[in-house]
Design an enzyme around this catalytic site. Sequence first.
Site, PDB file in Angstrom:
ATOM      1  N   ASN A 163       0.978  -1.237   0.061  1.00 32.12           N
ATOM      2  CA  ASN A 163       0.048   0.101  -0.176  1.00 32.12           C
ATOM      3  C   ASN A 163       0.908   1.205   0.075  1.00 32.12           C
ATOM      4  O   ASN A 163       0.215   2.289  -0.357  1.00 32.12           O
ATOM      5  CB  ASN A 163      -1.221   0.084   1.107  1.00 32.12           C
ATOM      6  CG  ASN A 163      -0.564   0.078   2.331  1.00 32.12           C
ATOM      7  OD1 ASN A 163       0.675  -0.559   2.701  1.00 32.12           O
ATOM      8  ND2 ASN A 163      -1.373   0.228   3.533  1.00 32.12           N
ATOM      9  N   PRO A 187      10.078  -6.675  -0.712  1.00 31.49           N
ATOM     10  CA  PRO A 187       8.851  -5.932  -0.782  1.00 31.49           C
ATOM     11  C   PRO A 187       7.839  -6.853  -1.274  1.00 31.49           C
ATOM     12  O   PRO A 187       7.924  -8.120  -1.548  1.00 31.49           O
ATOM     13  CB  PRO A 187       9.219  -5.167  -2.029  1.00 31.49           C
ATOM     14  CG  PRO A 187      10.226  -6.048  -2.987  1.00 31.49           C
ATOM     15  CD  PRO A 187      11.183  -6.672  -1.793  1.00 31.49           C
ATOM     16  N   GLY A 242       2.366  -5.043   7.600  1.00 26.98           N
ATOM     17  CA  GLY A 242       1.505  -5.911   6.707  1.00 26.98           C
ATOM     18  C   GLY A 242       0.232  -6.332   8.032  1.00 26.98           C
ATOM     19  O   GLY A 242       0.065  -5.639   8.608  1.00 26.98           O
ATOM     20  N   THR A 244      -2.073  -8.282  10.333  1.00 28.45           N
ATOM     21  CA  THR A 244      -1.780  -8.838  11.863  1.00 28.45           C
ATOM     22  C   THR A 244      -1.688 -10.557  11.816  1.00 28.45           C
ATOM     23  O   THR A 244      -0.659 -10.857  12.434  1.00 28.45           O
ATOM     24  CB  THR A 244      -3.200  -8.574  12.827  1.00 28.45           C
ATOM     25  OG1 THR A 244      -2.984  -7.111  12.732  1.00 28.45           O
ATOM     26  CG2 THR A 244      -2.828  -9.087  13.935  1.00 28.45           C
ATOM     27  N   ALA A 245      -2.199 -11.102  10.735  1.00 27.50           N
ATOM     28  CA  ALA A 245      -2.067 -12.543  10.781  1.00 27.50           C
ATOM     29  C   ALA A 245      -0.644 -12.974  10.329  1.00 27.50           C
ATOM     30  O   ALA A 245       0.141 -13.698  11.001  1.00 27.50           O
ATOM     31  CB  ALA A 245      -2.975 -13.128   9.705  1.00 27.50           C
ATOM     32  N   GLY A 247       1.929 -10.767  10.595  1.00 23.80           N
ATOM     33  CA  GLY A 247       2.781 -10.249  11.775  1.00 23.80           C
ATOM     34  C   GLY A 247       2.904 -11.252  12.916  1.00 23.80           C
ATOM     35  O   GLY A 247       4.162 -11.464  13.452  1.00 23.80           O
ATOM     36  N   GLU A 264       4.274  -3.458  12.145  1.00 23.59           N
ATOM     37  CA  GLU A 264       3.117  -2.333  12.034  1.00 23.59           C
ATOM     38  C   GLU A 264       2.026  -3.189  11.669  1.00 23.59           C
ATOM     39  O   GLU A 264       2.318  -3.540  10.368  1.00 23.59           O
ATOM     40  CB  GLU A 264       4.004  -1.258  11.388  1.00 23.59           C
ATOM     41  CG  GLU A 264       3.147  -0.094  11.585  1.00 23.59           C
ATOM     42  CD  GLU A 264       2.256   0.092  10.447  1.00 23.59           C
ATOM     43  OE1 GLU A 264       0.980  -0.204  10.583  1.00 23.59           O
ATOM     44  OE2 GLU A 264       2.466   0.626   9.418  1.00 23.59           O
ATOM     45  N   ARG A 292      -7.907   7.975   1.263  1.00 19.38           N
ATOM     46  CA  ARG A 292      -6.447   8.205   0.617  1.00 19.38           C
ATOM     47  C   ARG A 292      -6.026   6.558   0.332  1.00 19.38           C
ATOM     48  O   ARG A 292      -6.613   5.559   0.901  1.00 19.38           O
ATOM     49  CB  ARG A 292      -5.526   8.753   1.697  1.00 19.38           C
ATOM     50  CG  ARG A 292      -4.111   9.110   1.488  1.00 19.38           C
ATOM     51  CD  ARG A 292      -3.349   9.811   2.374  1.00 19.38           C
ATOM     52  NE  ARG A 292      -3.471   9.285   3.862  1.00 19.38           N
ATOM     53  CZ  ARG A 292      -2.283   8.873   4.121  1.00 19.38           C
ATOM     54  NH1 ARG A 292      -1.115   8.794   3.444  1.00 19.38           N
ATOM     55  NH2 ARG A 292      -2.243   8.035   5.214  1.00 19.38           N
ATOM     56  N   CYS A 298      -3.579   1.339   6.640  1.00 16.86           N
ATOM     57  CA  CYS A 298      -3.680   0.614   8.047  1.00 16.86           C
ATOM     58  C   CYS A 298      -4.079   1.908   9.140  1.00 16.86           C
ATOM     59  O   CYS A 298      -4.788   1.555  10.127  1.00 16.86           O
ATOM     60  CB  CYS A 298      -2.646  -0.049   8.768  1.00 16.86           C
ATOM     61  SG  CYS A 298      -1.056   0.961   8.365  1.00 16.86           S
ATOM     62  N   SER A 461       0.293  11.299   9.907  1.00 19.18           N
ATOM     63  CA  SER A 461       1.999  10.885   9.764  1.00 19.18           C
ATOM     64  C   SER A 461       2.869  11.781   9.242  1.00 19.18           C
ATOM     65  O   SER A 461       2.663  12.662   8.541  1.00 19.18           O
ATOM     66  CB  SER A 461       1.748   9.744   8.561  1.00 19.18           C
ATOM     67  OG  SER A 461       0.880   9.025   8.655  1.00 19.18           O
ATOM     68  N   GLU A 478       8.050   3.575  14.439  1.00 19.19           N
ATOM     69  CA  GLU A 478       8.615   3.984  13.307  1.00 19.19           C
ATOM     70  C   GLU A 478       8.814   5.585  13.179  1.00 19.19           C
ATOM     71  O   GLU A 478       7.518   6.108  13.458  1.00 19.19           O
ATOM     72  CB  GLU A 478       8.255   3.450  11.897  1.00 19.19           C
ATOM     73  CG  GLU A 478       8.469   1.876  11.813  1.00 19.19           C
ATOM     74  CD  GLU A 478       7.911   1.171  10.646  1.00 19.19           C
ATOM     75  OE1 GLU A 478       8.618   0.116  10.310  1.00 19.19           O
ATOM     76  OE2 GLU A 478       7.280   1.581   9.899  1.00 19.19           O
TER      77      GLU A 478
HETATM   78  P1  ADP Z   1      -1.573  -8.147   2.575  1.00 19.09           P
HETATM   79  O1  ADP Z   1      -2.692  -9.066   2.711  1.00 19.09           O
HETATM   80  O2  ADP Z   1      -2.109  -6.707   2.558  1.00 19.09           O
HETATM   81  O3  ADP Z   1      -0.734  -8.381   1.327  1.00 19.09           O
HETATM   82  P2  ADP Z   1       0.379  -9.385   4.041  1.00 19.09           P
HETATM   83  O4  ADP Z   1       0.636  -9.407   5.586  1.00 19.09           O
HETATM   84  O5  ADP Z   1       0.075 -10.614   3.652  1.00 19.09           O
HETATM   85  O6  ADP Z   1      -0.480  -8.147   3.685  1.00 19.09           O
HETATM   86  O7  ADP Z   1       1.896  -9.060   3.327  1.00 19.09           O
HETATM   87  C1  ADP Z   1       2.628  -8.221   3.932  1.00 19.09           C
HETATM   88  C2  ADP Z   1       4.270  -8.651   3.565  1.00 19.09           C
HETATM   89  O8  ADP Z   1       4.336  -9.931   4.234  1.00 19.09           O
HETATM   90  C3  ADP Z   1       4.491  -8.739   2.026  1.00 19.09           C
HETATM   91  O9  ADP Z   1       5.570  -8.569   1.662  1.00 19.09           O
HETATM   92  C4  ADP Z   1       4.167 -10.328   1.760  1.00 19.09           C
HETATM   93  O10 ADP Z   1       4.998 -11.042   0.666  1.00 19.09           O
HETATM   94  C5  ADP Z   1       4.586 -10.869   3.202  1.00 19.09           C
HETATM   95  N1  ADP Z   1       4.359 -12.094   3.389  1.00 19.09           N
HETATM   96  C6  ADP Z   1       3.371 -13.000   3.049  1.00 19.09           C
HETATM   97  N2  ADP Z   1       3.525 -14.228   3.594  1.00 19.09           N
HETATM   98  C7  ADP Z   1       4.574 -14.226   4.319  1.00 19.09           C
HETATM   99  C8  ADP Z   1       5.099 -15.271   5.251  1.00 19.09           C
HETATM  100  N3  ADP Z   1       4.460 -16.492   5.426  1.00 19.09           N
HETATM  101  N4  ADP Z   1       6.092 -14.792   6.020  1.00 19.09           N
HETATM  102  C9  ADP Z   1       6.832 -13.870   5.796  1.00 19.09           C
HETATM  103  N5  ADP Z   1       6.427 -12.605   5.071  1.00 19.09           N
HETATM  104  C10 ADP Z   1       5.245 -13.057   4.202  1.00 19.09           C
END
Ligand code: ADP
Length: 499
Positions: A163, A187, A242, A244-245, A247, A264, A292, A298, A461, A478
């Site tokens: 995003n 990324p 990214g 929460t799941a 994270g 974050e 925006r 987030c 921000s 951050e």
């Molecule tokens: P969104 O659902 O908005 O794409 P994510 O949390 O899935 O948000 O993605 C955020 C970042 O985490 C991206 O760079 C994605 O590729 C990365 N990502 C996705 N799966 C994993 C994983 N299993 N371990 C570490 N990073 C991951």
Amino acid sequence: MQTANSKSSTLSELIFKQAFIDGTWVDAQSKANFTVYNPLTQASITKVANLGAQDVELAINAAQVALESWRSKLPSDRARLLMKWHDLILAHQDSLAQLMVLEQGKPYPEARGEVKYGASFIKWFAEEALRDQGAIIPPFAKGRKLLVLRQAVGVVAAITPWNFPNAMITRKCAPALAAGCTVVVKPAEDTPLSALALADLAIKAGIPKGVFNVVTCDREQATEVGKLLCTHPLVRKVGFTGSTAIGKLVMNMASSTVKRVSLELGGNAPLIVFEDADLDLALKGLFASKFRNAGQTCICANRIFVHQDVIEDFTQKLIAKCQNLKLGDGANPETAIGPLINPRAIKRVQQLLLQAQKDGAHILYGGRILDQNLQESKQGVFLEPTIITGLDNHSELAQSELFAPIVNLIPFNDEKEVIQQANDTPYGLAAYFFSEDHRRIWRVSEALEYGMVGVNDGSISSAVAPFGGVKESGIGREGSSWGLDEFIEMKYVMLGGLN
Ligand code: ADP
């Protein structure tokens, strides 16, 4: 400021297809690629190297080798290189913004704003590096000196979202590099091009090889690559933005080697309009926060609590203002809202709205999915700005992070009740409220369980302020002077035998 090598590149000169490891553009050892799509047309922009664990291992090793000389440089030398990077980014802001519109879809002025915002972190932390000081502690016994040294954490992995394809990288990497850490950036699969363009400008700025690496991969490979970054013993810190799941998964994996983490994560921001609010100001704040990036941030306002006494007036004004929001190609200067990031996001929003209607929601405005010609289509790319009402705070939609231009209006009667509802979520990133009563402003600011609170304003921000959340919205901050701490270890040194 234009410098000798800051002649602005064209958009095509900033598109890179290989990953960037140890100062070199590289393919995946498997030669695999993945496609980067334009979210507006769903057409391929280009193919980019799809790295696996063995490639990323090379990047981690390169970052470890580069660490020794990077962290032993004078902070002023690191700051000078960071400022060159900053200047080059600004010199290329038009092309970087065009690239962002292409791969992410946000309107061009927002993309340009993000490039500047991203660069502001580099400047801020280049300056902070010069001011970072240890301590001498009064001794507990004679003949002893007690010192606190501040040292770089080591190799940092930065895992970033789509995003903000530029600023989420600089917000992590600028403090890391300023502190003397080296970084491996992974990324998001939707937006690797902005990251690779940043790498090109980093090398042009003279940032030494191995200090800033970018490893690209698709969603499938992200599991394997993410696992390596979060478990490799040489990586000492993971900075993640990214969901929460993911994270939680990152935190879990990082625990195997007790890495430091900053996370974050998701948010479910309340925006409260009290009966004493300036309604025009509240609307302005709502628009700034809600629409925006097509609602895909987030800290976007998610649940809009409006006092019963003013909700009718507020809703009328809101609908009138929404009629001026133009959907379209981010490159078109009239566009206020671009496409959602990908078909997965469209599908998710459709399901959320369907469930909301089952839960009793009325759609007061918008609600249709449109294709790139603005015709209604289930396979479309846009969601119209949408206003709904009739849901309570426990409905699925109210408890979800929307990531869409949906305004969910919830009426309330009194301050205590609305604070309780606003806090009734596992998230705790940003909250907003509008009131003209200074006692209430203080009371409510303290009572909201959020890392950031915007009072009478929807844009919070800045590089100078600490960004981050509480509860399941994350750990760490951050930006700001505290942002550097995330990349620094304190070392206590006691000199004895001095009497
Ligand atoms: P969104 O659902 O908005 O794409 P994510 O949390 O899935 O948000 O993605 C955020 C970042 O985490 C991206 O760079 C994605 O590729 C990365 N990502 C996705 N799966 C994993 C994983 N299993 N371990 C570490 N990073 C991951």
